[in-house]
Motif scaffolding. Structure first.
Motif, short mmCIF file in Angstrom:
data_model
loop_
_atom_site.label_atom_id
_atom_site.label_comp_id
_atom_site.label_asym_id
_atom_site.label_seq_id
_atom_site.Cartn_x
_atom_site.Cartn_y
_atom_site.Cartn_z
N CYS A 251 -0.08 4.72 -8.92
CA CYS A 251 -0.63 3.19 -8.49
C CYS A 251 -0.02 2.98 -7.02
O CYS A 251 -0.93 2.05 -6.33
CB CYS A 251 0.25 2.29 -9.58
SG CYS A 251 -0.20 2.49 -11.21
N GLU A 252 1.08 3.36 -6.53
CA GLU A 252 1.01 3.16 -5.18
C GLU A 252 0.26 3.85 -4.24
O GLU A 252 0.16 2.95 -3.19
CB GLU A 252 2.65 3.48 -4.85
CG GLU A 252 3.31 3.31 -3.26
CD GLU A 252 4.72 3.79 -3.08
OE1 GLU A 252 4.83 3.56 -1.89
OE2 GLU A 252 5.12 4.38 -3.88
N LYS A 253 -0.16 4.88 -4.44
CA LYS A 253 -0.98 5.63 -3.32
C LYS A 253 -2.42 5.16 -3.35
O LYS A 253 -3.17 4.97 -2.55
CB LYS A 253 -1.01 7.05 -3.91
CG LYS A 253 0.29 7.75 -3.19
CD LYS A 253 0.32 9.31 -3.44
CE LYS A 253 1.54 10.04 -2.98
NZ LYS A 253 1.56 11.49 -3.18
N THR A 254 -2.86 4.50 -4.54
CA THR A 254 -4.11 4.03 -4.78
C THR A 254 -4.19 2.60 -5.08
O THR A 254 -4.80 2.05 -5.87
CB THR A 254 -4.96 4.80 -6.17
OG1 THR A 254 -4.16 4.71 -7.46
CG2 THR A 254 -4.97 6.33 -5.82
N ALA A 255 -3.41 1.98 -4.52
CA ALA A 255 -2.87 0.49 -4.91
C ALA A 255 -4.10 -0.45 -4.79
O ALA A 255 -4.34 -1.36 -5.38
CB ALA A 255 -1.74 -0.12 -3.84
N THR A 256 -4.95 -0.13 -3.90
CA THR A 256 -6.10 -0.99 -3.58
C THR A 256 -7.38 -0.61 -4.46
O THR A 256 -8.62 -1.08 -4.14
CB THR A 256 -6.59 -1.32 -2.25
OG1 THR A 256 -6.94 0.08 -1.68
CG2 THR A 256 -5.64 -1.74 -1.48
N ASN A 257 -7.23 0.54 -5.25
CA ASN A 257 -8.40 1.14 -6.00
C ASN A 257 -8.58 0.46 -7.23
O ASN A 257 -7.60 -0.09 -7.87
CB ASN A 257 -7.96 2.72 -6.32
CG ASN A 257 -9.25 3.27 -6.90
OD1 ASN A 257 -10.34 3.33 -6.30
ND2 ASN A 257 -9.15 4.17 -7.92
#
Length: 310
Positions: A251-257
């Motif tokens: 979730c942190e690494k793909t926060a804007t996904n």
């Protein structure tokens, strides 16, 4: 090397552009003629993590007009379209070619098992994020890693052309690892998707928002405990706390996904919930394990699908 990227969704556009930069004979295979025409005319526009846009010329053809023979096929269609697409892909895959299946969830391996084929079939799991803005534009929303390995059973020796392709992509674009056994990766990705996908879709939020909502965090942990009970019965010695931390990291690494399930609901499409949460429910029933949270998430997503169809 002749490469077919089958599917014009977010990951299909991203990987078609990447592979076309390495192999000029790369072809994007789309569901509609409209998208194929647009890609042939405009190429694929990739908006990178740095916000810069780059356009890559890519060959494209609609699936019912494919006549080429491919050395490698990246099968990137949704689970609901997998069976028909797999049979089509087999018909245009070279005898010594390879098919790599990129589906979320589980169930596509059962289709492959029932199919007579001589070509090796691999599975792929990725933690990268992407968002399709229009028919020819994709935004890369999250860095990650990709693992590829034999879909049915374990295998240490891999086709030379696949090893060559992966080495090129790993060097130029993103980390890719060849695995002897991809099934643990498939199930771990399913566990992660089983909480991120339905919750982002139902709450209509990007991935990074989930861990800022205390109630969502609590529901994630409870659902993971259910799922881990199922996979432990399958022989995977995972702990719910460890998987919870992995979900937080994704979730942190793909926060804007926006998750694929969220994107499907936004477009009024059917989702893959039956192969994600439904996969956990089905396996749980087979092993006598109750999964009420996953059943509830599945029913809520189906209810939202029905609303969108009105």
């Amino acid at each position: 090397m002749r490469i077919g990227v089958w599917g014009g969704g977010a990951l299909g556009l991203l990987w078609a552009a990447r592979l076309a930069a390495l192999y000029s004979e790369t072809v994007l295979v789309t569901r509609t003629r409209k998208q194929a025409d647009a890609v042939r005319s405009e190429g694929i526009r990739v908006i990178g993590l740095d916000g810069k846009a780059r356009r890559m010329p890519v060959q494209a053809v609609e699936s019912d007009r494919v006549t080429a023979s491919f050395d490698v096929i990246m099968l990137m269609v949704k689970q609901r379209d997998f069976t028909s697409a797999f049979y089509q892909a087999l018909s245009v895959c070279a005898q010594d070619g390879v098919i790599v299946c990129w589906q979320n969830g589980v169930g596509h391996d059962a289709v492959v098992k029932k199919t007579r084929h001589t070509q090796p079939v691999y599975g792929a799991v990725t933690t990268e994020g992407a968002w399709r803005e229009d028919m020819t534009t994709v935004r890369h929303t999250g860095a990650g890693q990709t693992w590829i390995g034999p879909l049915l059973g374990k295998q240490e020796d891999h086709p030379a052309l696949l090893r060559s392709l992966i080495a090129q992509v790993d060097h130029r674009w993103c980390p890719v690892v060849l695995e002897a056994d991809i099934q643990p990766r498939i199930w771990k990705k399913l566990m992660i998707n089983s909480v991120i996908n339905p919750l982002t879709a139902l709450l209509e939020v990007e991935n990074g928002e989930l861990f800022r909502l205390p109630d969502a965090r609590a529901l994630i942990r409870a659902a993971l405990e259910e799922g881990v009970a199922v996979v432990r019965a399958m022989g995977y010695r995972w702990e719910a706390d460890d998987v919870f931390h992995e979900v937080a990291e994704v979730c942190e690494k793909t926060a804007t996904n926006r998750s694929s399930m969220y994107q499907d609901l936004m477009r009024g499409h059917m989702t893959e919930v039956d192969w994600i949460n439904g996969g956990i429910v089905k396996e749980g029933k087979a092993r006598g394990i109750q999964t009420p949270i996953h059943e509830t998430l599945m029913r809520l997503v189906h209810a939202k699908e029905a609303i969108n169809r009105r």
